[in-house]
Design a protein around this motif. Structure first.
Motif, short mmCIF file in Angstrom:
data_model
loop_
_atom_site.label_atom_id
_atom_site.label_comp_id
_atom_site.label_asym_id
_atom_site.label_seq_id
_atom_site.Cartn_x
_atom_site.Cartn_y
_atom_site.Cartn_z
N ARG A 111 0.83 -1.21 0.00
CA ARG A 111 0.00 0.00 0.00
C ARG A 111 0.87 1.25 0.00
N LEU A 112 1.88 1.28 0.86
CA LEU A 112 2.76 2.45 0.93
C LEU A 112 3.50 2.67 -0.38
N ALA A 113 3.93 1.58 -1.01
CA ALA A 113 4.63 1.70 -2.29
C ALA A 113 3.70 2.29 -3.36
N ILE A 169 -5.70 5.60 -3.70
CA ILE A 169 -5.31 4.19 -3.58
C ILE A 169 -6.30 3.43 -2.71
N ASP A 170 -6.68 4.02 -1.58
CA ASP A 170 -7.62 3.34 -0.69
C ASP A 170 -8.99 3.18 -1.34
N ARG A 171 -9.40 4.20 -2.12
CA ARG A 171 -10.70 4.10 -2.81
C ARG A 171 -10.63 3.00 -3.87
N GLU A 172 -9.53 2.95 -4.61
CA GLU A 172 -9.40 1.92 -5.65
C GLU A 172 -9.37 0.52 -5.05
N ALA A 173 -8.72 0.39 -3.89
CA ALA A 173 -8.63 -0.92 -3.23
C ALA A 173 -10.02 -1.40 -2.80
N ALA A 174 -10.91 -0.45 -2.53
CA ALA A 174 -12.26 -0.81 -2.08
C ALA A 174 -13.19 -1.12 -3.25
N LEU A 175 -12.76 -0.78 -4.47
CA LEU A 175 -13.60 -1.05 -5.64
C LEU A 175 -13.67 -2.55 -5.89
N PRO A 176 -14.79 -3.02 -6.42
CA PRO A 176 -14.87 -4.44 -6.80
C PRO A 176 -13.93 -4.71 -7.97
N ILE A 225 -14.66 4.93 -20.71
CA ILE A 225 -15.03 6.34 -20.57
C ILE A 225 -16.56 6.49 -20.65
N ASP A 226 -17.19 5.75 -21.55
CA ASP A 226 -18.66 5.81 -21.67
C ASP A 226 -19.31 5.33 -20.38
N ARG A 227 -18.75 4.28 -19.79
CA ARG A 227 -19.36 3.67 -18.62
C ARG A 227 -19.10 4.46 -17.34
N LEU A 228 -17.90 5.02 -17.22
CA LEU A 228 -17.52 5.63 -15.95
C LEU A 228 -17.62 7.15 -15.94
N GLY A 229 -17.99 7.75 -17.05
CA GLY A 229 -18.21 9.19 -17.05
C GLY A 229 -16.94 9.97 -16.79
N ASN A 230 -17.02 10.93 -15.87
CA ASN A 230 -15.87 11.81 -15.67
C ASN A 230 -15.05 11.47 -14.43
N ASP A 231 -15.21 10.26 -13.91
CA ASP A 231 -14.42 9.86 -12.74
C ASP A 231 -13.07 9.34 -13.23
N ARG A 232 -12.14 10.27 -13.39
CA ARG A 232 -10.85 9.95 -14.00
C ARG A 232 -10.11 8.84 -13.25
N ALA A 233 -10.11 8.90 -11.92
CA ALA A 233 -9.39 7.89 -11.13
C ALA A 233 -9.99 6.50 -11.36
N ALA A 234 -11.31 6.42 -11.41
CA ALA A 234 -11.96 5.12 -11.63
C ALA A 234 -11.67 4.60 -13.03
N ILE A 235 -11.67 5.51 -14.02
CA ILE A 235 -11.39 5.10 -15.40
C ILE A 235 -9.98 4.54 -15.51
N GLU A 236 -9.01 5.26 -14.93
CA GLU A 236 -7.62 4.81 -15.04
C GLU A 236 -7.41 3.51 -14.27
N SER A 237 -8.06 3.39 -13.11
CA SER A 237 -7.94 2.16 -12.32
C SER A 237 -8.53 0.97 -13.09
N ALA A 238 -9.70 1.18 -13.70
CA ALA A 238 -10.35 0.11 -14.47
C ALA A 238 -9.48 -0.28 -15.66
N ALA A 239 -8.85 0.72 -16.30
CA ALA A 239 -7.99 0.43 -17.45
C ALA A 239 -6.79 -0.40 -17.03
N ARG A 240 -6.19 -0.06 -15.87
CA ARG A 240 -5.05 -0.84 -15.38
C ARG A 240 -5.48 -2.27 -15.04
N SER A 241 -6.67 -2.42 -14.45
CA SER A 241 -7.17 -3.75 -14.12
C SER A 241 -7.39 -4.59 -15.37
#
Length: 108
Positions: A6-8, A39-46, A85-101
């Motif tokens: 997490r710290l890294a 990071i904590d918000r992304e970790a809590a995402l499904p 982008i269509d699905r997640l709208g303007n939540d940039r952090a969620a879009i980038e996290s989903a793309a990495r996943s």
């Protein structure tokens, strides 16, 4: 996610925020706090962000993540980037996290 992991991730994200904001010194704590929250918000995402997030909202034109930019940065196809982008709208952090996943799952 272990504490070291997490710290890294927080350290890496804070660095990315610092770079994105022009590498100006003096905002270390704000960058760290923002990174920690992301990071904590992304970790809590499904597993896939789309499972928990509503369909699209209006995108603020000032913060549109372009399909090409997302596809290039995340290493996914243009179609996949458009769909996120269509699905997640303007939540940039969620879009980038989903793309990495998405990319990480493809490597498995």
């Amino acid at each position: 996610m272990g504490d070291d992991d997490r710290l890294a991730k927080i350290r890496q994200r804070a660095y990315e925020i610092w770079e994105r904001e022009g590498r100006l010194f003096g905002n270390h704590q704000r960058h760290w706090d923002q990174a920690e929250a992301e990071i904590d918000r992304e970790a809590a995402l499904p597993l896939t962000a789309g499972d928990a997030l509503p369909k699209t909202r209006e995108i603020a034109s000032t913060d549109i993540l372009t399909v090409e930019e997302l596809a290039m940065r995340a290493g996914i196809s243009g179609d996949e980037a458009q769909e996120l982008i269509d699905r997640l709208g303007n939540d940039r952090a969620a879009i980038e996290s989903a793309a990495r996943s998405l990319k990480a799952r493809r490597r498995l």
